[in-house]
Design a protein around this motif. Sequence first.
Motif, mmCIF file in Angstrom:
data_model
loop_
_atom_site.group_PDB
_atom_site.id
_atom_site.type_symbol
_atom_site.label_atom_id
_atom_site.label_comp_id
_atom_site.label_asym_id
_atom_site.label_seq_id
_atom_site.Cartn_x
_atom_site.Cartn_y
_atom_site.Cartn_z
ATOM 1 N N GLY A 25 0.621 -1.082 3.395
ATOM 2 C CA GLY A 25 0.614 -2.030 2.012
ATOM 3 C C GLY A 25 -0.352 -1.354 0.734
ATOM 4 N N VAL A 26 -1.341 -0.757 1.232
ATOM 5 C CA VAL A 26 -1.968 -0.135 0.117
ATOM 6 C C VAL A 26 -1.336 1.020 -0.451
ATOM 7 C CG1 VAL A 26 -4.169 1.295 -0.455
ATOM 8 C CG2 VAL A 26 -4.486 -0.865 0.870
ATOM 9 N N ALA A 27 -0.629 1.930 0.419
ATOM 10 C CA ALA A 27 0.207 2.897 0.192
ATOM 11 C C ALA A 27 1.228 2.432 -0.808
ATOM 12 C CB ALA A 27 0.547 3.754 1.191
ATOM 13 N N LEU A 28 2.007 1.281 -0.361
ATOM 14 C CA LEU A 28 3.104 0.878 -1.435
ATOM 15 C C LEU A 28 2.562 0.297 -2.718
ATOM 16 C CD1 LEU A 28 5.103 -0.914 1.655
ATOM 17 C CD2 LEU A 28 5.795 1.241 0.267
ATOM 18 N N LEU A 37 3.016 -7.966 -0.633
ATOM 19 C CA LEU A 37 3.704 -8.573 0.369
ATOM 20 C C LEU A 37 2.993 -7.982 2.006
ATOM 21 C CD1 LEU A 37 7.240 -9.436 -0.680
ATOM 22 C CD2 LEU A 37 5.342 -10.947 -0.493
ATOM 23 N N ILE A 38 3.088 -6.641 2.047
ATOM 24 C CA ILE A 38 2.532 -5.882 3.119
ATOM 25 C C ILE A 38 1.271 -5.965 3.268
ATOM 26 C CG2 ILE A 38 2.538 -3.622 4.348
ATOM 27 C CD1 ILE A 38 5.546 -4.989 3.861
ATOM 28 N N ILE A 39 0.421 -6.108 2.240
ATOM 29 C CA ILE A 39 -1.085 -6.421 2.328
ATOM 30 C C ILE A 39 -1.350 -7.717 3.056
ATOM 31 C CG2 ILE A 39 -3.134 -6.632 1.012
ATOM 32 C CD1 ILE A 39 -2.410 -4.268 -0.725
ATOM 33 N N ALA A 40 -0.549 -8.764 2.631
ATOM 34 C CA ALA A 40 -0.581 -10.068 2.902
ATOM 35 C C ALA A 40 -0.316 -9.955 4.168
ATOM 36 C CB ALA A 40 0.279 -10.904 2.042
ATOM 37 N N PHE A 57 -6.116 -13.257 3.405
ATOM 38 C CA PHE A 57 -4.715 -13.534 3.446
ATOM 39 C C PHE A 57 -4.425 -14.354 2.684
ATOM 40 C CE2 PHE A 57 -1.672 -16.514 5.335
ATOM 41 C CZ PHE A 57 -0.698 -15.474 4.863
ATOM 42 N N GLU A 58 -5.130 -15.624 2.335
ATOM 43 C CA GLU A 58 -4.841 -16.613 1.230
ATOM 44 C C GLU A 58 -4.832 -16.000 0.106
ATOM 45 O OE1 GLU A 58 -3.177 -19.602 -0.279
ATOM 46 O OE2 GLU A 58 -3.158 -19.498 1.795
ATOM 47 N N GLN A 59 -5.920 -15.257 -0.389
ATOM 48 C CA GLN A 59 -5.891 -14.623 -1.640
ATOM 49 C C GLN A 59 -4.690 -13.587 -1.833
ATOM 50 O OE1 GLN A 59 -9.680 -12.636 -1.281
ATOM 51 N NE2 GLN A 59 -10.787 -14.397 -2.103
ATOM 52 N N ALA A 60 -4.191 -12.670 -0.637
ATOM 53 C CA ALA A 60 -3.237 -11.891 -1.038
ATOM 54 C C ALA A 60 -2.028 -12.704 -1.156
ATOM 55 C CB ALA A 60 -3.398 -10.824 0.298
ATOM 56 N N ALA A 64 0.755 -12.348 -4.110
ATOM 57 C CA ALA A 64 2.036 -11.863 -4.107
ATOM 58 C C ALA A 64 2.785 -12.883 -4.525
ATOM 59 C CB ALA A 64 2.569 -11.631 -2.600
ATOM 60 N N ALA A 65 2.313 -14.204 -4.417
ATOM 61 C CA ALA A 65 3.242 -15.298 -5.004
ATOM 62 C C ALA A 65 3.254 -15.358 -6.542
ATOM 63 C CB ALA A 65 2.986 -16.613 -4.522
ATOM 64 N N ASP A 66 1.985 -15.081 -7.023
ATOM 65 C CA ASP A 66 1.989 -15.064 -8.428
ATOM 66 C C ASP A 66 2.729 -13.775 -9.158
ATOM 67 O OD1 ASP A 66 0.103 -17.054 -8.355
ATOM 68 O OD2 ASP A 66 -1.580 -15.712 -8.413
ATOM 69 N N LEU A 67 2.924 -12.919 -8.654
ATOM 70 C CA LEU A 67 3.372 -11.620 -8.880
ATOM 71 C C LEU A 67 5.152 -12.031 -8.951
ATOM 72 C CD1 LEU A 67 1.640 -8.596 -7.560
ATOM 73 C CD2 LEU A 67 1.844 -9.168 -10.005
#
Length: 152
Positions: A25-28, A37-40, A57-60, A64-67
């Motif tokens: 996820g960090v690489a992506l 999404l992958i970080i989440a 998880f909730e923060q990530a 992702a939802a905000d983006l």
Amino acid sequence: MLNRGARLVRRIVVTTVGVAVLGVGVALLALPGPGFLIIALGFFILSLEYAWARRRFEQARQKAADLADQAAAAVWSSVFTIAFGLGMVGAGITWIAVKTLPFSSPWTGGSLIFGGLVILATMLVSLWQARQARNAGRPTPGRPPADAAARR
């Protein structure tokens, strides 16, 4: 109930898989793909064993939802995101079919296709959620509530 040995093995497997998914996820975040999404997903996997990961998880998930909501808020942004997702799927098919391309393989092409499908699915869900919110009279990203204009 799992015995101590099985719990330890489960914890090691969950930790290893979760950290690996986080790394992808960090690489992506820098590469084309759905990084947040992958970080989440990585934090979700880790949350199976760790309380701190549940909070992350909730923060990530919210990020992702905000983006995704921001992408769905503007028409041109939505069009670009959908075109980008389709382009990634097309590039993935090309990377599988054309053997002379650098790093051409089913793995490279498959990862591009997967990333493109995740982007498309995320965009479609965001558009659907924005439409549901508009129909219910709730505010959507970038737009005031329907009754806010009437109050002015």
